[in-house]
Design a protein around this motif. Structure first.
Motif, PDB file in Angstrom:
ATOM      1  N   ASP A 185       0.842  -1.192   0.000  1.00 27.40           N
ATOM      2  CA  ASP A 185       0.000   0.000   0.000  1.00 27.40           C
ATOM      3  C   ASP A 185       0.883   1.249   0.000  1.00 27.40           C
ATOM      4  OD1 ASP A 185      -1.844   1.980   0.352  1.00 27.40           O
ATOM      5  OD2 ASP A 185      -2.645   1.245   2.242  1.00 27.40           O
ATOM      6  N   SER A 186       0.715   2.100  -1.004  1.00 28.73           N
ATOM      7  CA  SER A 186       1.546   3.299  -1.134  1.00 28.73           C
ATOM      8  C   SER A 186       1.333   4.275   0.017  1.00 28.73           C
ATOM      9  CB  SER A 186       1.270   4.002  -2.469  1.00 28.73           C
ATOM     10  OG  SER A 186      -0.098   4.372  -2.557  1.00 28.73           O
ATOM     11  N   ASN A 187       0.138   4.275   0.599  1.00 26.82           N
ATOM     12  CA  ASN A 187      -0.158   5.221   1.681  1.00 26.82           C
ATOM     13  C   ASN A 187       0.726   4.993   2.901  1.00 26.82           C
ATOM     14  OD1 ASN A 187      -2.242   6.618   0.331  1.00 26.82           O
ATOM     15  ND2 ASN A 187      -3.699   4.997   0.845  1.00 26.82           N
ATOM     16  N   GLU A 217       3.547   7.474   4.437  1.00 25.09           N
ATOM     17  CA  GLU A 217       3.461   7.803   5.866  1.00 25.09           C
ATOM     18  C   GLU A 217       4.796   7.532   6.552  1.00 25.09           C
ATOM     19  OE1 GLU A 217       1.640   5.371   9.425  1.00 25.09           O
ATOM     20  OE2 GLU A 217       0.029   6.249   8.235  1.00 25.09           O
TER      21      GLU A 217
END
Length: 220
Positions: free
Chosen positions: A66-68, A72
């Motif tokens: 997940d790129s998020n 983060e």
């Protein structure tokens, strides 16, 4: 009897299955977290004549992350005052040493190691702090206890590293990268989980870090 302590068990009853079983067993043993695979070959099967055609079993594909959570993590590395990387045996086991070296060079985060991860960073590397645990360096254990951001790579955070204190997570953010879901948030709860092999993590992190730097330059 062997199933609970192995990654897979094979009993070969057909001699022509031997090439496939061996190819598949090596793949299972080496992918993800390396581990033992049992192959049981009866004597009559061992004496049989078989064709020596080699099989081509597809190699393990890199995990998609997940790129998020990667973005983060990049932001938290920038904000952290006392960040640390904990490197373990998984770095070598996943054949990710060069990628790990690049990760250290790019992030400039100090490194503590487990006992089995001693050889993941050179002794004279300025980012090396020491190794932790019951037999570790006092200064490395102090740094471990006082960090505000911990990135766990190739280690499972066992009790010899963290101690029995259930409050280990307090006052710090922990990103735990592991190929086995069951090893994350097992003893130490509240970790940010990234379930992926280390090669996938390093490649994905590098890509998003480059994009993030490009965005900063364009905005500046």
């Amino acid at each position: 009897m062997a199933k609970p302590i192995t990654k897979a068990c094979f009993h070969v009853s057909n001699p022509n299955d031997i090439p496939y079983v061996f190819e598949n067993a090596f793949k299972i043993a080496s992918e993800g977290r390396p581990g033992p695979v049992l192959i049981d070959i009866p004597m009559d099967v061992q004496r049989a004549q078989i064709e020596d055609d080699l099989l081509n079993i597809d190699s393990l594909e890199l995990s998609k992350i997940d790129s998020n959570i990667l973005l983060e993590l990049i932001e938290n590395i920038k904000k952290a005052e006392r960040p640390l990387i904990l490197s373990g045996r998984g770095i070598r086991a996943s054949k990710s040493q060069e990628l790990f070296d690049d990760f250290i060079s790019k992030t400039k985060v100090p490194v503590i190691t487990t006992l089995l991860g001693l050889d993941t960073i050179k002794y004279d590397n300025s980012r090396r702090v020491g190794f932790i645990g019951s037999y570790g360096n006092r200064w490395a254990n102090i740094a471990f206890g006082e960090c505000d951001l911990l990135i766990v790579l190739g280690s499972r955070l066992d009790i010899r590293q963290t101690g029995a204190d259930a409050k280990f997570i307090e006052n710090r953010k922990i990103y735990h990268i592991d190929c086995e879901k069951g090893e994350v948030n097992n003893r130490v709860k509240g970790c940010k989980a990234i379930i992926a092999d280390l090669k996938s993590f390093f490649y994905e992190f590098k890509n998003w870090q480059l994009i993030n730097l490009l965005d900063l330059k364009m905005n500046g």
